[in-house]
Design an enzyme around this catalytic site. Structure first.
Site, PDB file in Angstrom:
ATOM      1  N   HIS A  92       4.337  -1.431  -5.950  1.00 34.41           N
ATOM      2  CA  HIS A  92       3.365  -2.005  -6.885  1.00 34.41           C
ATOM      3  C   HIS A  92       3.211  -1.058  -8.069  1.00 34.41           C
ATOM      4  O   HIS A  92       2.681   0.044  -7.925  1.00 34.41           O
ATOM      5  CB  HIS A  92       2.025  -2.216  -6.197  1.00 34.41           C
ATOM      6  CG  HIS A  92       0.954  -2.661  -7.139  1.00 34.41           C
ATOM      7  ND1 HIS A  92       0.904  -3.933  -7.635  1.00 34.41           N
ATOM      8  CD2 HIS A  92      -0.079  -2.001  -7.711  1.00 34.41           C
ATOM      9  CE1 HIS A  92      -0.122  -4.049  -8.458  1.00 34.41           C
ATOM     10  NE2 HIS A  92      -0.727  -2.884  -8.522  1.00 34.41           N
TER      11      HIS A  92
ATOM     12  N   ASP B  71       1.554  -0.711 -11.656  1.00 37.17           N
ATOM     13  CA  ASP B  71       0.640  -1.242 -12.665  1.00 37.17           C
ATOM     14  C   ASP B  71       1.281  -1.087 -14.041  1.00 37.17           C
ATOM     15  O   ASP B  71       1.729   0.003 -14.419  1.00 37.17           O
ATOM     16  CB  ASP B  71      -0.681  -0.490 -12.620  1.00 37.17           C
ATOM     17  CG  ASP B  71      -1.504  -0.861 -11.392  1.00 37.17           C
ATOM     18  OD1 ASP B  71      -1.687  -2.052 -11.147  1.00 37.17           O
ATOM     19  OD2 ASP B  71      -1.952   0.054 -10.679  1.00 37.17           O
TER      20      ASP B  71
ATOM     21  N   ASP C  47      -2.701  -7.246  -6.252  1.00 34.69           N
ATOM     22  CA  ASP C  47      -3.760  -6.336  -6.688  1.00 34.69           C
ATOM     23  C   ASP C  47      -4.723  -6.959  -7.685  1.00 34.69           C
ATOM     24  O   ASP C  47      -5.541  -6.263  -8.270  1.00 34.69           O
ATOM     25  CB  ASP C  47      -3.110  -5.082  -7.313  1.00 34.69           C
ATOM     26  CG  ASP C  47      -4.113  -3.959  -7.568  1.00 34.69           C
ATOM     27  OD1 ASP C  47      -5.091  -3.864  -6.821  1.00 34.69           O
ATOM     28  OD2 ASP C  47      -3.911  -3.185  -8.517  1.00 34.69           O
TER      29      ASP C  47
ATOM     30  N   HIS D 102      -3.686  -6.746 -15.063  1.00 35.91           N
ATOM     31  CA  HIS D 102      -4.973  -6.640 -14.370  1.00 35.91           C
ATOM     32  C   HIS D 102      -5.637  -5.261 -14.435  1.00 35.91           C
ATOM     33  O   HIS D 102      -6.651  -5.051 -13.754  1.00 35.91           O
ATOM     34  CB  HIS D 102      -4.832  -7.094 -12.910  1.00 35.91           C
ATOM     35  CG  HIS D 102      -3.967  -6.210 -12.055  1.00 35.91           C
ATOM     36  ND1 HIS D 102      -2.717  -6.597 -11.645  1.00 35.91           N
ATOM     37  CD2 HIS D 102      -4.163  -4.990 -11.537  1.00 35.91           C
ATOM     38  CE1 HIS D 102      -2.193  -5.638 -10.901  1.00 35.91           C
ATOM     39  NE2 HIS D 102      -3.055  -4.650 -10.821  1.00 35.91           N
TER      40      HIS D 102
END
Length: 1017
Positions: free
Chosen positions: A262, A264, A374, A578
């Protein structure tokens, strides 16, 4: 037998930590190291390789914050190591307890070929097994000295979040740069013992299986010579073979492990650093895929794939090959893993359009799943969007973070506002960074809430955010748990394979209706107001640019800016990631975002201006262009004309102080404090403001959550607050121009100025002729710290629920707190409006840029009536991760619309976000390119088809939550019309378009979303 569990388990821990793990590398020699520090921003690979470095020794500090250092390591494999496996062990100064969030490196060969990434749990580079020794080793490391923002004592304010304030102090100390002999048998023994040692505590204390493992481990440790671990590792492993070979129970839980990292797209690092994080991780994963034939890796976010293609073509070549082999899997079908609460209808749709199209164009792969592990909660309009994009599944993890209520399902059907249902899965492993620890696997099996009717779950496996993805240790552990008694069965699978199995085994899963609300991170609806305003305004400018460019292209031959709009859409979509749109990134990210949004606005305004001038032609008449989906002042939706003016508004002094505004529809009383003490709906003979209360009330609260400062607002913030009722100035205001074209010049307005703390607020409250709304323009010069500013409207309305706009419709929430589920929603999201009403009468509150709000209800002692209070969240001032969040001047626009229906709320929401534009041209109206005869049917996009074929695409939905029957008329000769998905492809078995000439008859279900592709004759 005596219980010696504690003794054996303690023995295992110490022997592993102090003898066996250190023996994985049995011999080592130091490498020679030199370093070149790139000035300023990162340089191209060729420049970094060619630079002349200076010597540096292990133990030396290196790396200014956000700097790039190019290390060159050289050495010679000793002749005595001939035939043995040799690895370079390259420790840049990592903290292994914090995988990700620190320094990272990407290793290159001298020719520029990427080898793999360097990360805290992934510090090795395989050199090989030279037959004779004496082999020369030369590697280059592009090392990023990204500072640690979220440290062991988290959420402390830091200036490290922006290169302009971070300073130059070196961040890391070079720890190890060696060539070493890798002892395969010792490493395998470590994996055996870790798997069994982690499994034991998860088994019942009195189970036979636990005792069998305990005895086998004890015997294996007896076989280890602590002075010669490599020489005795094989014998120790032999004593574990039987317990590792015992198969799992037939009823064991099944886990589909998906390699995952993951990343970001921006968070505690800027966008430019994410480009490099992705390159490092994908290099790691392509290398691991070559070594591990069973491993499968999935990566979401088409933007990140596009970065690799653009910036690291040498890595992209490896990625493309792995995709072709079916083991490096594009996932999710979105441009980024966006927030889903705040993006508008079209933006949420375009996340899927651009994401899915990228994977289709590059690989011919269509995603069936949305992948959002997430994201901070999910808006109730999302299921319909997923389906309209041609997808059918959703994966997320974040709901497991909810503080109050435990979500009751792990696999279920999620039903959105229009009735669309999407098969959804929450991995019960409760992390999107699974590391294959026994405790994680056991937790997934125990935690799975659908036992007895389903047995499959998914585990996203790998370190994210600079941790480097899946490791060889995770793969080794998964192999041992493929069929192991006492553990769940683990197998590497693609997301598609998992969802196919889950859907097949669970024919009738439970249904969850409405939003998936995260009971955490509620303040992300307010933090970083400029970023949120930039997003909202960009979305509406894109609507205008597409509408007027398409209209001008059809009418005048105006060149439709396909490539420019595509590029700008991708920029706006990226910033809906996000941690960007929610305001939870470092200062650097939001500083850059503000500049990006300004450039986007300039470019889109230029497109709009050019298209409107082409449509207006030459002349001196003033035309008003109306981009909204409803007619205004005689100007049709999506058209241009000279407006119809009329009416007047007046202002007079109020008895007792203040002023009264009136226009025949509303009478608004503003007292000497600048508060609205009455907003009277004349036609309905109805007061809006609750008795004894005042609206337009600014309220200031302390705001120091227990953790996650930019993310969270905790319920206790309401315990203390200050009503800002003292005014420096309350006076009539002369507006430079009327509130809108066609509203006359008689707009009545009052200016209010307030000071509090170190801040100042200036408001203009205005009532336009013919308008049944009070416009509220607020300017805040904000210099508070750890405070929360709200704008309150206590309404004389009895309502058990209220509506707030979401994508392609609206969603109802309770005003009461009957259960913990309702009480947890003390801060929620709206788009352009909130509507609070009783049967036959309601109030709309609309906004041009805010999202967070709360709605509460009380019963008045005096008359037993109900006061329902709406509060818009304006500003916060958290200090982490940006210590100066939102300092400075902000401007907001809200409107209070008494007597409004839901339809009025929709209309007023578009009005405040899409003001008319005046253009001088010929005295001839511009007819809409597409017209709809029912205001309940709202057009969200009019554009030319993305394939450049010249077809007109129109997207619309039913906006009021009821049935609608409408006629859509094309403003051009029509040759054909077909219903499509969001990617503008005909939908097999989709709606049939009833067409007569240039008109189409439509019947829509509540909130139904429709896209039509219109072919010009």
């Amino acid at each position: 037998m005596h219980d010696d569990r504690g003794l054996v388990e303690a023995r295992l821990k110490r022997v592993l930590d102090e003898r066996i793990r250190p023996a994985v590398y049995s011999a080592s020699v130091p490498l020679d190291v030199a370093v070149w520090n790139a000035p300023g921003e990162p340089v191209p690979v060729a420049e970094g390789l060619a630079a002349e470095p200076s010597p540096i020794t292990v133990g030396t500090r290196w790396g200014a914050p956000w700097g790039t250092s190019w290390f060159r390591v050289t050495g010679t494999v000793p002749a005595a190591w001939a035939g043995r496996t040799v690895e370079a062990v390259l420790d840049l100064g990592f903290d292994e307890n914090m995988p990700g969030f620190q320094c990272e490196g990407l290793v290159y060969r001298p020719d520029g070929t990427p080898v793999k990434g360097l990360n805290p749990r992934n510090q090795w580079v395989r050199i090989g097994a030279p037959a004779e020794g004496g082999e020369e080793v030369r590697l280059h490391i592009e090392a990023a000295s990204n500072p640690v923002i979220l440290d062991y004592h988290p959420f402390l304010p830091t200036e490290l979040g922006d290169k302009e304030t971070a300073g130059t102090e070196p961040q890391y100390r070079l720890a190890r740069m060696d060539l070493a002999v890798f002892e395969e048998s010792v490493w395998q023994l470590v994996m055996d013992l870790e798997v069994l040692g982690e499994l034991m505590p998860e088994l019942p204390a009195d189970s036979a299986r636990r005792r069998e493992i305990l005895r086998a481990v004890d015997r294996a440790l007896d076989a280890v010579d602590l002075q010669d671990v490599p020489g005795t590792a094989a014998a120790a492993r032999a004593r574990l073979e039987q317990v590792l070979a015992t198969p799992a129970e037939p009823s064991a839980h099944r886990i589909s492990a998906v390699g995952h990292a993951h990343i970001d797209s921006a968070w505690l690092w800027p966008l430019r650093e994410t480009v490099r994080k992705v390159a490092r991780t994908t290099s790691n994963m392509t290398a691991l895929l070559e070594d591990e034939p069973d491993f499968v890796f999935a990566m979401s976010q088409a933007q990140q794939w596009a970065w690799v293609k653009e910036h690291r073509p040498e890595v992209w070549a490896k990625v493309k090959k792995a995709v072709a082999d079916g083991r490096f899997v594009p996932a999710g079908g979105m441009w980024v893993e966006s927030d889903t609460n705040m993006p508008g209808s079209e933006a949420m749709a375009r996340q899927f359009v651009h994401g899915k199209r990228f994977f289709l164009d590059e690989f011919g792969i269509e995603n069936d799943e949305a992948w959002l592990p997430d994201t901070f909660g999910f808006a109730a309009g999302l299921p319909q969007i997923i389906k309209a994009a041609g997808s059918k599944w959703l994966l997320t993890q974040k709901i497991s973070w909810s503080q109050t209520n435990t979500f009751p399902h792990h696999t279920f059907r999620w039903e959105g506002i229009d009735g669309t249902r999407i098969l959804t899965h929450f991995p019960p492993v409760d992390t999107y960074n699974c590391s294959m620890k026994g405790s994680e696997i056991a937790h997934a099996a125990r935690n799975f809430k659908d036992k007895g009717v389903a047995r499959h779950s998914l585990a996203p496996t790998g370190w994210g955010d600079g941790g480097g993805g899946t490791t060889r240790e995770m793969v080794a552990k998964a192999a041992r748990m493929r069929d192991l008694e006492g553990a769940a069965r683990v197998v590497w699978e693609t997301p598609e394979a998992f969802f196919t199995k889950a859907e097949a085994e669970y024919a009738d899963p439970p249904v969850w209706v409405g939003e998936l609300y995260l009971e955490l991170h509620r303040a992300t609806l307010t933090s970083q107001a400029r970023t949120k305003q930039g997003n909202r305004r960009s979305e509406h400018l894109l609507r205008e640019a597409e509408l007027w460019a398409a209209t001008a292209a059809v009418r005048t031959g105006f060149p439709y800016p396909y490539e420019r709009l595509d590029r700008i859409w991708k920029t706006v979509l990226l910033h809906q990631f996000h941690d960007i749109l929610p305001g939870s990134s470092i200062a650097w990210v939001h500083r850059e975002a503000e500049g990006t949004y300004a450039a986007v606005a300039e470019e889109l305004n230029a497109v709009v201006d050019a298209a409107q001038r082409a449509l207006a032609g030459d002349g001196t008449a003033e035309l008003v262009f109306n981009s909204a989906p409803h007619a205004r002042h005689g100007v049709p939706a999506g058209g241009a004309a000279r407006p119809v003016c009329g009416g007047a508004a007046h202002l007079r002094p109020r008895e007792g102080g203040g002023y009264v505004l009136g226009n025949g529809l509303l009478r608004v009383e503003i007292d000497e404090r600048g508060l609205v003490v009455s907003a009277y709906d004349i036609g309905a003979d109805r007061e809006t403001v609750a008795p004894g209360a005042a609206a337009n009330l600014l309220q200031l609260h302390p705001d120091f959550p227990n953790m996650w400062d930019a993310w969270d607002v905790d319920a206790f913030y309401r315990n203390t607050g200050t009503d800002l009722v003292e005014a420096d100035l309350v006076e009539p205001a002369d507006l430079v121009e009327p509130a809108g074209p066609g509203e006359g010049t008689g707009t009545a307005a009052v200016r209010i100025v307030r000071s509090f703390g170190s801040s100042r607020v200036t408001q203009v409250l205005s009532l336009a002729p013919g308008a049944k709304r009070l416009d509220i323009d607020t300017e805040v010069d904000w210099h508070e710290t750890e405070k929360f500013l709200k704008l309150a409207f206590p309404l004389d309305v009895h309502a058990e629920r209220y509506a707030s706009e979401t994508q392609f419709g609206h969603f109802h929430r309770a005003t009461h707190t009957n259960t913990s589920w309702e009480a947890a929603k003390f801060e929620a999201c709206n788009h352009r409006f909130v509507h609070i009403g009783e049967p036959g009468w309601g109030v709309a509150l609309v906004t041009d840029s805010t999202y967070g709000h709360d709605v509460t209800r009380t019963v008045r002692a005096a008359d037993s009536g109900t006061t329902t209070t709406f509060r818009a969240s304006l500003l916060r001032a958290p200090r982490f991760p940006d210590p100066r969040t939102d300092q400075g001047v902000h401007r907001f626009r809200h409107a209070l619309a008494p007597g409004a229906t839901i339809g009025d709320a929709v209309r007023e929401g578009y009005r405040v976000n899409l003001p008319e534009r005046r253009v001088t041209g010929a005295d001839a109206a511009v007819a809409p390119l597409v017209a709809v005869d029912d205001d309940a049917v709202v057009v969200t996009a009019v554009k030319l088809a993305d394939d450049g074929g010249g077809d007109v695409v129109v997207r619309f939905h039913e906006s009021r939550g009821g049935r609608a029957r409408a006629t859509l008329t094309a403003g051009f000769p029509l040759a054909g019309a077909v219903a499509t998905d969001l990617l503008e492809r005909p939908v097999a078995g989709g709606r049939t378009v009833e067409r007569t000439g240039d008109t189409m008859s439509l019947a829509l279900r509540p909130f139904e979303l429709v896209t039509l592709r219109l072919t010009r004759a």
